[in-house]
Design an enzyme around this catalytic site. Structure first.
Site, short mmCIF file in Angstrom:
data_model
loop_
_atom_site.label_atom_id
_atom_site.label_comp_id
_atom_site.label_asym_id
_atom_site.label_seq_id
_atom_site.Cartn_x
_atom_site.Cartn_y
_atom_site.Cartn_z
N TYR A 161 0.85 -1.20 0.00
CA TYR A 161 0.00 0.00 0.00
C TYR A 161 0.88 1.25 0.00
O TYR A 161 1.72 1.44 0.89
CB TYR A 161 -0.93 0.04 1.21
CG TYR A 161 -2.07 -0.98 1.20
CD1 TYR A 161 -2.34 -1.78 0.10
CD2 TYR A 161 -2.89 -1.11 2.32
CE1 TYR A 161 -3.38 -2.70 0.11
CE2 TYR A 161 -3.95 -2.02 2.33
CZ TYR A 161 -4.18 -2.81 1.22
OH TYR A 161 -5.21 -3.72 1.23
N1 NAP Z 1 -7.27 -7.81 0.65
C1 NAP Z 1 -7.48 -7.10 -0.42
O1 NAP Z 1 -7.15 -7.48 -1.55
C2 NAP Z 1 -8.13 -5.76 -0.27
C3 NAP Z 1 -8.65 -5.09 -1.39
C4 NAP Z 1 -9.26 -3.86 -1.21
C5 NAP Z 1 -9.34 -3.32 0.07
N2 NAP Z 1 -8.80 -3.97 1.14
C6 NAP Z 1 -8.84 -3.41 2.50
O2 NAP Z 1 -10.16 -2.99 2.80
C7 NAP Z 1 -10.18 -1.60 3.08
C8 NAP Z 1 -11.48 -1.01 2.61
O3 NAP Z 1 -11.65 -1.23 1.21
P1 NAP Z 1 -12.28 -0.10 0.30
O4 NAP Z 1 -11.49 1.13 0.41
O5 NAP Z 1 -12.51 -0.67 -1.04
O6 NAP Z 1 -13.68 0.09 1.11
P2 NAP Z 1 -15.06 0.72 0.73
O7 NAP Z 1 -15.65 1.15 2.02
O8 NAP Z 1 -15.85 -0.19 -0.11
O9 NAP Z 1 -14.71 2.00 -0.15
C9 NAP Z 1 -14.06 3.09 0.43
C10 NAP Z 1 -14.16 4.29 -0.51
O10 NAP Z 1 -15.53 4.65 -0.71
C11 NAP Z 1 -15.69 6.06 -0.62
N3 NAP Z 1 -16.44 6.31 0.61
C12 NAP Z 1 -16.31 5.65 1.80
N4 NAP Z 1 -17.18 6.13 2.70
C13 NAP Z 1 -17.89 7.10 2.08
C14 NAP Z 1 -18.95 7.92 2.50
N5 NAP Z 1 -19.44 7.86 3.74
N6 NAP Z 1 -19.47 8.81 1.61
C15 NAP Z 1 -19.00 8.89 0.34
N7 NAP Z 1 -17.98 8.11 -0.12
C16 NAP Z 1 -17.43 7.21 0.75
C17 NAP Z 1 -14.28 6.64 -0.55
O11 NAP Z 1 -13.75 6.79 -1.88
P3 NAP Z 1 -14.05 8.07 -2.79
O12 NAP Z 1 -14.36 9.24 -1.88
O13 NAP Z 1 -12.83 8.25 -3.58
O14 NAP Z 1 -15.23 7.70 -3.64
C18 NAP Z 1 -13.50 5.52 0.10
O15 NAP Z 1 -12.13 5.54 -0.18
C19 NAP Z 1 -8.92 -1.06 2.37
O16 NAP Z 1 -8.48 0.16 2.90
C20 NAP Z 1 -7.96 -2.17 2.63
O17 NAP Z 1 -7.42 -2.09 3.94
C21 NAP Z 1 -8.21 -5.18 0.98
#
Ligand code: NAP
Length: 336
Positions: free
Chosen positions: A68
């Site tokens: 990351y």
């Molecule tokens: N193991 C793996 O392969 C893998 C893969 C992916 C993630 N992960 C882990 O899981 C964590 C979470 O994944 P994710 O970032 O994909 O989670 P997610 O909650 O599905 O998406 C997060 C994104 O959605 C938007 N967002 C979140 N809350 C919001 C709200 N209240 N209002 C408006 N927009 C909002 C933001 O992006 P924008 O503002 O840019 O739209 C934020 O960066 C990662 O940080 C990582 O630690 C692991």
């Protein structure tokens, strides 16, 4: 934006390990990540503000990976932790993706790569051990026995406390095979898993969740909001109506911005209205209500988003509302 005063995350058992995790974990994928235009999505100052916000809500479980932000995520977490009692926090990191161009051994879960990377990872985090080490993806080029023996060695050395398997395509039999080898040999098995799982990504339901239940594994879903799709800022007619970085990706559009998913979103909006919550909070609450789910990993780009998301922990849904949301995509997918 500060977290509402009544938000205090609880601890829940991390599967059948002896460890407790915050009921919402905090994900740091976007720390130090460069966009195609060369901008950093979350810089160090913002990263520390996000960690402060999570901590303020009682959150103690931080998820990262050695790739990351090219290592910046771990480094910035390490800086932040250096002013705190590390023992009060639970840290998960991951190993897998290739780190050196032209060097195939710097990818995957072969013994050389894993042993090389664990020390660099601990150094960036400024800690002697990680609570959970995930394999970031399954490495079909390394024999399962070699991988499990190597990972067990890290546990015996005290560098890792528990082992996790992260997945994109949930493959129950591979994890089961690894765990059976570990059990036969008296090695540490996978006790935690991290699949993609949210209201519109339901591939994990069925065999995979049955497998995790049979091994007593903790299930910590990633992308619980479908990378922002489930927050209400995308509409059927206009696409993105708020601010986001996700629109850069055509993969995001083809995965999430589909008619079928917008139908699910309509039901999400209806339930959100009924409980007086936002769509993001309701989508997270649905996941937290699902049997077999331990603790979703919340991601956020701003402290405002994070505060909104953490407040999901206090949203109650009735069994009827959970069922309506579950069935909106054509479920239920299993009895879980
Ligand atoms: N193991 C793996 O392969 C893998 C893969 C992916 C993630 N992960 C882990 O899981 C964590 C979470 O994944 P994710 O970032 O994909 O989670 P997610 O909650 O599905 O998406 C997060 C994104 O959605 C938007 N967002 C979140 N809350 C919001 C709200 N209240 N209002 C408006 N927009 C909002 C933001 O992006 P924008 O503002 O840019 O739209 C934020 O960066 C990662 O940080 C990582 O630690 C692991």
């Amino acid at each position: 934006m500060s977290v509402p005063e009544d938000v205090e995350l609880d601890f829940v058992p991390l599967g059948e390990t002896g460890l407790q995790t915050s009921e919402l974990q905090f994900g740091t994928w976007r720390f130090g990540k460069e966009t195609e235009e060369g901008n950093v999505e979350i810089d160090q100052k913002r990263a520390h503000e996000l960690l402060d916000t999570y901590e303020e809500a009682g959150g103690r479980f931080i998820d990262t990976a050695d790739v990351y932000g090219g290592g910046e995520s771990e480094r910035w977490i390490g800086d932040w932790l250096s002013e705190r009692d590390r023992e009060r926090y639970t840290i998960a990191s991951k190993i897998y993706w290739q780190i050196r161009t032209g060097d195939p051994n710097s990818r995957g879960t072969n013994r050389k790569n894993v042993r090389d990377r664990i020390d660099a990872l601990l150094d960036r985090l400024g800690t002697d051990y990680v609570d959970v080490l995930y394999i970031h993806r399954w490495d079909d080029d390394t024999p399962t026995r070699e991988m499990m023996k190597t990972l067990n060695g890290l546990v015996e050395d005290g560098k890792v406390h528990y082992l996790g398997a992260s997945t994109l395509r949930p493959n129950a039999w591979k994890v089961a095979k690894a765990n059976e080898i570990a059990h036969t040999m008296g090695w540490e098995p996978f006790t935690v898993t991290q699949p993609r799982y949210n209201l519109v990504d339901r591939e994990v339901e069925g065999d995979y969740l049955e497998m995790t239940r049979s091994y007593g594994m903790a299930v910590c879903p990633w992308s619980p909001l479908g990378q922002g799709f489930l927050t209400g800022k995308y509409t059927r007619d206009e696409g993105l109506t708020g601010e986001s970085r996700a629109v850069e990706s055509s993969h995001f559009e083809s995965t999430y911005l589909t008619e079928e998913n917008f139908d699910v979103h309509d039901e999400l909006d209806a339930v959100a209205d009924e409980v007086g919550a936002t769509p993001a909070q309701t989508a997270l609450a649905w996941l937290m209500h699902r049997d077999g789910v331990t603790a979703p990993i919340v991601g956020a780009r701003t402290t405002k988003q994070l505060s909104e998301n953490l407040a999901a922990a206090s949203i109650g849904l009735s069994a009827e509302q959970v069922a309506r949301l579950t069935e909106a995509k054509g479920g239920p997918y299993s009895s879980l």
